[in-house]
Write an enzyme that holds these catalytic residues in place. Structure first.
Site: not given
Ligand SMILES: NC(=O)C1=CN([C@@H]2O[C@H](COP(=O)(O)OP(=O)(O)OC[C@H]3O[C@@H](n4cnc5c(N)ncnc54)[C@H](OP(=O)(O)O)[C@@H]3O)[C@@H](O)[C@H]2O)C=CC1
Ligand SMILES: O=C(O)[C@H](O)COP(=O)(O)O
Length: 508
Positions: A117, A170, A196, A231, A248, A250, A265, A309-310, A463
């Site tokens: 993909r 993810n 990570t 940061d 969060d 973000g 996102e 997945r979000c 998505r």
């Molecule tokens: N919209 C989406 O597709 C996703 C949403 N989520 C939501 O986020 C929750 C937590 O998942 P998680 O993966 O831990 O998401 P995070 O928001 O913690 O991590 C997302 C990315 O941000 C990085 N990151 C963490 N802290 C900082 C910082 N202070 N400044 C810059 N970058 C940073 C992480 O790096 P590192 O891994 O090194 O911490 C990772 O690469 C999930 O339970 C879900 O609710 C999660 C994944 C995907």
């Molecule tokens: O943030 C996510 O979890 C992905 O954007 C979801 O993508 P998908 O709908 O293609 O699984």
């Protein structure tokens, strides 16, 4: 296998994967590494460098310099390199998939599909970029009252500069290239900070871009815990734009950074509204596809990945009159889901971390305490949580509002479509939603009423396909993704006005 063959140069003698800067794989001077815990074994599986702020500063300078010449590279040449990278991603889908299986417990088939993909996304982006960046806008002054045709206005899209890309665990490859490819075709340079959990898969993806022959310094990949170097990266003065996908975190980033464009996102609580005239078999299979797990649907690349997945279905809002029938259909499909290690390509595999599993368990226990109906016995082994459908969920339960990011799905019974819309819109999230009904007119009205970036009619949220616009409202994001929108948001408008001494139509 990870770190073998053409990827052997990514790993040092101690088995630590290097970071990527100025066209080379390097060890950090910190002498420290970050372990990547295999969610299935809960043991360290890989290690990556814990990069220093000095190393970040250096690669930022390199990115800024490399971007100046890249912006002068013809569009067709940029596209040519992207097509090469796309082909390499597909060629090396097996080692990339192996990383995803070990780092985030993504089922093996889903893992391979993420690589394919991603190759498709990069190629489509190259083609789309050549088109939309190859044209601008031409305006004349006398279309505005009071003006003669003495001014010709030429507008074009130019790059922002250095883009910081931060993808989530993810989709550490697909949601990385969904930022990298638009950035590059638009003439930007890219600094990637992978999650990570998923970092080694991302490093393998970066190597595909390296093998494609992109200029030194244009692409760099810095590893280390987001909580430690995040940061410093996001507030770095050289960064001209941040594209972030995650939780969060973000929101916190958006409050810290200065006057730069943000593409975010974030989380979602995607609601699935089911009306009395819905095709309940269709709804049930989509709820299982969208909420728990689902085999690859190549046409849509739809995977569920245990609800991580979000865009997963996060709450079912079903009319009371058809709720019992729907719940039974979902239960029957859930019973057929396979549960186990990603290597066996099971539908349900361990969630990404122990803390994630603990969070999910907290939501389940809260629902239990407040009287939800458990359609299956709650079962957990380590990070592995068996799929769980919770019926008769009420708004006072946490699971009605919070995002489990795992294979637990609440069902709330409603007595009107308005009640379903109200619950959806009361959420802080606004990513996607879906509605099941045979009445297209009603579906459109409900879609218009739902305060989400996207509404799927008679299908689960998704998505993909990746050229569709994809955006979150409220706490679900900033700006819009999808290939075209991502390219455009990674550019800025340049206007050149030709001023004529007399109106252009004075001769002849
Ligand atoms: N919209 C989406 O597709 C996703 C949403 N989520 C939501 O986020 C929750 C937590 O998942 P998680 O993966 O831990 O998401 P995070 O928001 O913690 O991590 C997302 C990315 O941000 C990085 N990151 C963490 N802290 C900082 C910082 N202070 N400044 C810059 N970058 C940073 C992480 O790096 P590192 O891994 O090194 O911490 C990772 O690469 C999930 O339970 C879900 O609710 C999660 C994944 C995907
Ligand atoms: O943030 C996510 O979890 C992905 O954007 C979801 O993508 P998908 O709908 O293609 O699984």
């Amino acid at each position: 296998m990870a770190g073998t063959g053409v990827f052997a140069e990514l790993v040092d003698g101690d088995g630590v994967f290097k970071y990527y800067s100025y066209g080379e794989w390097k060890n950090s001077s910190s002498g420290k590494s970050v372990p990547i815990i295999n969610p299935t074994t809960r043991q360290p599986h890989f290690k990556v460098q814990a990069c220093t702020q000095e190393e970040v500063d250096k690669l930022m300078d390199e990115a800024k310099t490399a971007q100046k010449s890249w912006a002068k590279t013809p569009l067709w040449k940029r596209a040519e390199l992207l097509h090469k990278a796309a082909a390499l991603l597909k060629e090396h889908k097996v080692p990339i998939a192996d990383c995803l299986v070990k780092e985030i417990a993504k089922p093996a088939k889903d893992a391979a599909t993420e690589a394919v993909r991603s190759g498709d996304l990069v190629s489509y982006c190259a083609e789309e970029g050549v088109r939309i960046l190859g044209e601008g806008k031409f305006l004349v002054s006398d279309s505005f009252p009071g003006n003669e045709r003495t001014k010709y206005c030429l507008t074009s899209k130019i790059p922002l500069g250095v883009i910081l890309a931060i993808p989530p665990f993810n989709y550490p490859v697909n949601l990385a290239v969904s930022k990298i490819a638009p950035a590059l075709i638009a003439g930007n340079s890219i600094v990637l900070k992978p999650p990570t959990q998923g970092a080694v898969a991302a490093l393998h993806m970066v190597h595909c871009f390296h093998l494609a022959g992109f200029p030194e310094g244009l692409i760099s990949c810095v590893t280390g815990k987001g909580s430690e170097i995040g940061d410093f990266l996001t507030m770095h003065p050289i960064v001209n734009c941040i594209s972030f996908t995650g939780g969060d975190t973000g929101i916190a980033i958006s409050k810290k950074v200065g006057m730069i464009p943000l593409q975010m996102e974030l989380g979602g609580k995607d609601a699935c509204i089911i009306l009395e005239d819905a095709d309940l078999d269709l709804a049930a299979s989509n709820i299982v596809k969208g909420g728990f797990s689902y085999r690859q649907d190549k046409s849509l690349y739809v995977v569920s990945f245990c609800g991580q997945r979000c865009t997963a279905v996060k709450v079912v809002l079903v009319m009371e009159s058809v709720a019992n029938a729907l719940v039974e259909k979902v239960k029957a499909k859930v019973a057929k889901l396979t549960v186990g290690p990603p290597e066996d390509d099971c539908d349900i595999t361990p969630v990404v971390t122990e803390s994630s599993a603990n969070f999910i368990e907290g939501l389940v226990m809260d629902a239990k305490q407040k009287g939800a109906t458990f359609c299956q016995e709650y079962k957990r082994e380590g990070n592995l949580i068996w799929p769980l459908l919770l019926d008769n969920v009420r708004p006072d339960m946490r699971i009605a509002w919070e995002e489990p990011f795992g294979p637990v799905l609440p069902v709330i019974r409603i007595t009107s479509a308005e009640e379903g819309i109200h619950h959806c819109n009361a959420s802080n999230f606004g990513l996607q939603g879906c509605v099941f009904t045979r009445d297209i007119n009603k579906a459109i009205l409900i879609s218009d009423a739902m305060e989400t970036g996207t509404v799927q009619i008679n299908s689960a949220p998704a998505r993909g396909p990746d050229h569709f616009p994809f955006q979150g409202l409220k706490d679900s994001g900033i700006g819009s993704q999808g290939i075209t929108n991502s390219i455009n948001m990674m550019t800025k408008i340049k206007t050149t006005v030709i001023n004529l001494p007399t109106p252009s139509y004075t001769m002849g």
